[in-house]
Scaffold this motif. Structure first.
Motif, PDB file in Angstrom:
ATOM      1  N   LYS A 151      14.324  13.131   2.944  1.00  0.00           N
ATOM      2  CA  LYS A 151      14.754  12.118   3.907  1.00  0.00           C
ATOM      3  C   LYS A 151      14.153  12.348   5.302  1.00  0.00           C
ATOM      4  N   THR A 152      13.552  13.499   5.531  1.00  0.00           N
ATOM      5  CA  THR A 152      12.868  13.720   6.816  1.00  0.00           C
ATOM      6  C   THR A 152      11.450  13.153   6.804  1.00  0.00           C
ATOM      7  N   LEU A 153      10.967  12.734   5.625  1.00  0.00           N
ATOM      8  CA  LEU A 153       9.619  12.180   5.498  1.00  0.00           C
ATOM      9  C   LEU A 153       9.638  10.669   5.679  1.00  0.00           C
ATOM     10  N   ARG A 154       8.455  10.097   5.906  1.00  0.00           N
ATOM     11  CA  ARG A 154       8.324   8.658   6.022  1.00  0.00           C
ATOM     12  C   ARG A 154       7.167   8.185   5.143  1.00  0.00           C
ATOM     13  N   ALA A 155       7.298   6.955   4.653  1.00  0.00           N
ATOM     14  CA  ALA A 155       6.315   6.392   3.732  1.00  0.00           C
ATOM     15  C   ALA A 155       5.046   5.965   4.471  1.00  0.00           C
ATOM     16  N   ILE A 156       3.901   6.074   3.778  1.00  0.00           N
ATOM     17  CA  ILE A 156       2.624   5.601   4.302  1.00  0.00           C
ATOM     18  C   ILE A 156       1.934   4.769   3.225  1.00  0.00           C
ATOM     19  N   GLU A 157       0.921   4.012   3.626  1.00  0.00           N
ATOM     20  CA  GLU A 157       0.152   3.184   2.699  1.00  0.00           C
ATOM     21  C   GLU A 157      -0.637   4.058   1.720  1.00  0.00           C
ATOM     22  N   ARG A 158      -0.561   3.728   0.429  1.00  0.00           N
ATOM     23  CA  ARG A 158      -1.182   4.542  -0.615  1.00  0.00           C
ATOM     24  C   ARG A 158      -2.674   4.276  -0.755  1.00  0.00           C
ATOM     25  N   ILE A 159      -3.105   3.005  -0.548  1.00  0.00           N
ATOM     26  CA  ILE A 159      -4.525   2.686  -0.733  1.00  0.00           C
ATOM     27  C   ILE A 159      -5.069   2.007   0.537  1.00  0.00           C
ATOM     28  N   PRO A 160      -5.208   2.766   1.612  1.00  0.00           N
ATOM     29  CA  PRO A 160      -5.628   2.182   2.892  1.00  0.00           C
ATOM     30  C   PRO A 160      -7.028   1.575   2.868  1.00  0.00           C
ATOM     31  N   ALA A 161      -7.899   2.024   1.977  1.00  0.00           N
ATOM     32  CA  ALA A 161      -9.235   1.430   1.906  1.00  0.00           C
ATOM     33  C   ALA A 161      -9.159  -0.038   1.513  1.00  0.00           C
ATOM     34  N   ASN A 162      -8.200  -0.379   0.648  1.00  0.00           N
ATOM     35  CA  ASN A 162      -8.015  -1.762   0.232  1.00  0.00           C
ATOM     36  C   ASN A 162      -7.052  -2.523   1.133  1.00  0.00           C
ATOM     37  N   ARG A 163      -6.170  -1.777   1.820  1.00  0.00           N
ATOM     38  CA  ARG A 163      -5.127  -2.421   2.614  1.00  0.00           C
ATOM     39  C   ARG A 163      -4.994  -1.768   3.983  1.00  0.00           C
ATOM     40  N   PRO A 164      -6.070  -1.844   4.787  1.00  0.00           N
ATOM     41  CA  PRO A 164      -6.020  -1.182   6.092  1.00  0.00           C
ATOM     42  C   PRO A 164      -4.920  -1.719   6.993  1.00  0.00           C
ATOM     43  N   HIS A 165      -4.579  -2.993   6.851  1.00  0.00           N
ATOM     44  CA  HIS A 165      -3.556  -3.564   7.722  1.00  0.00           C
ATOM     45  C   HIS A 165      -2.161  -3.023   7.404  1.00  0.00           C
TER      46      HIS A 165
END
Length: 392
Positions: A151-165
């Motif tokens: 719960k101290t972690l936060r989510a990030i985008e898994r495939i930023p090359a395809n979904r930079p936004h």
């Protein structure tokens, strides 16, 4: 679910925000009350009528890990956006356990690519290498963390090359637990005035059972606690391991779906048990009859419905849809995505990794096979495509 990682490493740039804005306006207009939108009531005319699975529109639009085309996957931000767009079901979520036995929603137990764990020096020594279903994997694993630590972690985008936004939203949401999802489901049902459906998956159940962290009993206990363990409950359970679905069939009465990867692959529980059968064996009439004895549906990769040629274009459809329907199974294949690398070759536009192709054309081709629904990262696009298809 997925076997798309090979396509997720290419890079490119596109002006997809304008496309997203138009898509949300079109499909999400039903939520906003805008004229000309494909309303939820209109979509319902495609359903079978009745309760449970039969109450769902056909083809059913399933928000894959939420609205993961627009937000980091398996977050409440992603789940709620999928509902805002009008998804019939939200895949909330892929279930993996913590060290202290809680179920959380992550695409995989390895969380280096979906959370900011690498930036937490206090967890640097948790990075390790394990063999996960026969694959050597290095990173951080949920089973090595307590829920309080996760719960101290936060989510990030898994495939930023395809979904930079999508990286704009990195760090905004925490990792949800399955129990939080069940409570959220009730809250959203009350708030929206319509039943919200979810579609959780047991991930790597044989692997976790060997660690003393069996998934099926934990899932069943939470479903019973929240009164969602019945035949008409708005919770469909899925797994790539048939034995996990068989266990769930003994524990709860929920609708159950067996996920199917590529034809030549073997479910990991088959590997562990010495069962030589492959997915190709499971999609024969005999294999489908066996599945129909303990499940209500299958979730095949789209390539099992329409294979691809060597150049990535679509070949002729298989008989899978007809064969499955013949034994009473529904089909919810995976996964439709708007970006070029994930589409059949004839539906791509240019070569940019984050550019959108002719996804409406691809949706129509798959809908024409008679599938009962589809997982998509872009629920708004799927709803517009369904409206087009139903118009004829």
């Amino acid at each position: 679910m997925d076997g798309d990682q090979a396509n997720e490493r290419t890079q490119g740039i596109t002006g997809r925000r304008a496309i997203l804005g138009a898509a949300v306006l079109g499909a999400g207009g039903a939520v906003l009350g805008l004229p000309g939108a494909a309303s939820a009531a209109g979509a319902r005319t495609a359903g079978h009528g009745g309760r449970g699975l039969k109450s769902l529109p056909v083809p059913t639009i399933i928000g894959h890990r939420g609205a993961s085309g627009y937000r980091p996957e398996h977050t409440f931000g992603s789940y709620e956006l999928a509902l805002d767009m009008g998804a019939d079901i939200v895949e909330a979520g892929d279930l993996v356990p913590t060290k202290d036995g809680h179920l959380v929603c992550r695409h995989e137990p390895e969380i280096g690519g979906t959370t900011d764990v690498a930036s937490h020096p206090e967890f640097a020594d948790r990075r390790t290498t394990k063999v996960l279903d026969g694959v050597t994997t290095t990173g951080w694993f949920t089973e090595d963390f307590t829920l309080a630590e996760l719960k101290t972690l936060r989510a990030i985008e898994r495939i930023p090359a395809n979904r930079p936004h999508n990286t704009l939203y990195n760090g905004r949401w925490e990792i949800p637990t399955f129990e939080e999802v069940l409570t959220w489901q009730d809250e959203q049902t009350r708030k929206r005035g319509k039943q919200v459906w979810i579609y959780p998956e047991t991930k790597h159940p044989t692997y976790f059972r060997k660690l003393g962290l069996g998934l099926e009993e934990r899932v069943a206990k939470l479903l019973r606690k929240h009164g969602k363990d019945g035949r008409n409950a708005p919770v469909i359970l899925q797994s790539f391991e048939p034995s996990s679905i068989q266990k769930l069939n003994q524990l709860v009465d929920n609708p159950l779906v067996v996920l199917l990867s590529s034809a030549g692959s073997r479910p990991w529980d088959f590997v562990e048990a010495g069962d030589p059968r492959t997915v190709a064996d499971l999609i024969t009439p005999k294999g489908l009859r066996e599945i129909a004895g303990y499940a209500q549906g299958i979730g095949p990769t789209l390539d099992l419905v329409i294979p691809r040629n060597a150049d990535g274009s679509l070949a002729e459809p298989t008989t899978l849809v007809a064969d499955a329907h013949k034994v009473g199974l529904i089909l919810h294949p995976y996964t439709m995505r708007n970006e070029n690398p994930f589409l059949p070759a004839e539906y791509r536009k240019g070569s940019a990794a984050d550019a959108y192709g002719d996804v409406f054309g691809a949706f129509r081709t798959y809908f024409e096979t008679g599938i009962d629904g589809v997982f998509t990262d872009n629920a708004d696009t799927g709803l517009l495509a369904r409206a087009d298809f139903l118009k004829g």
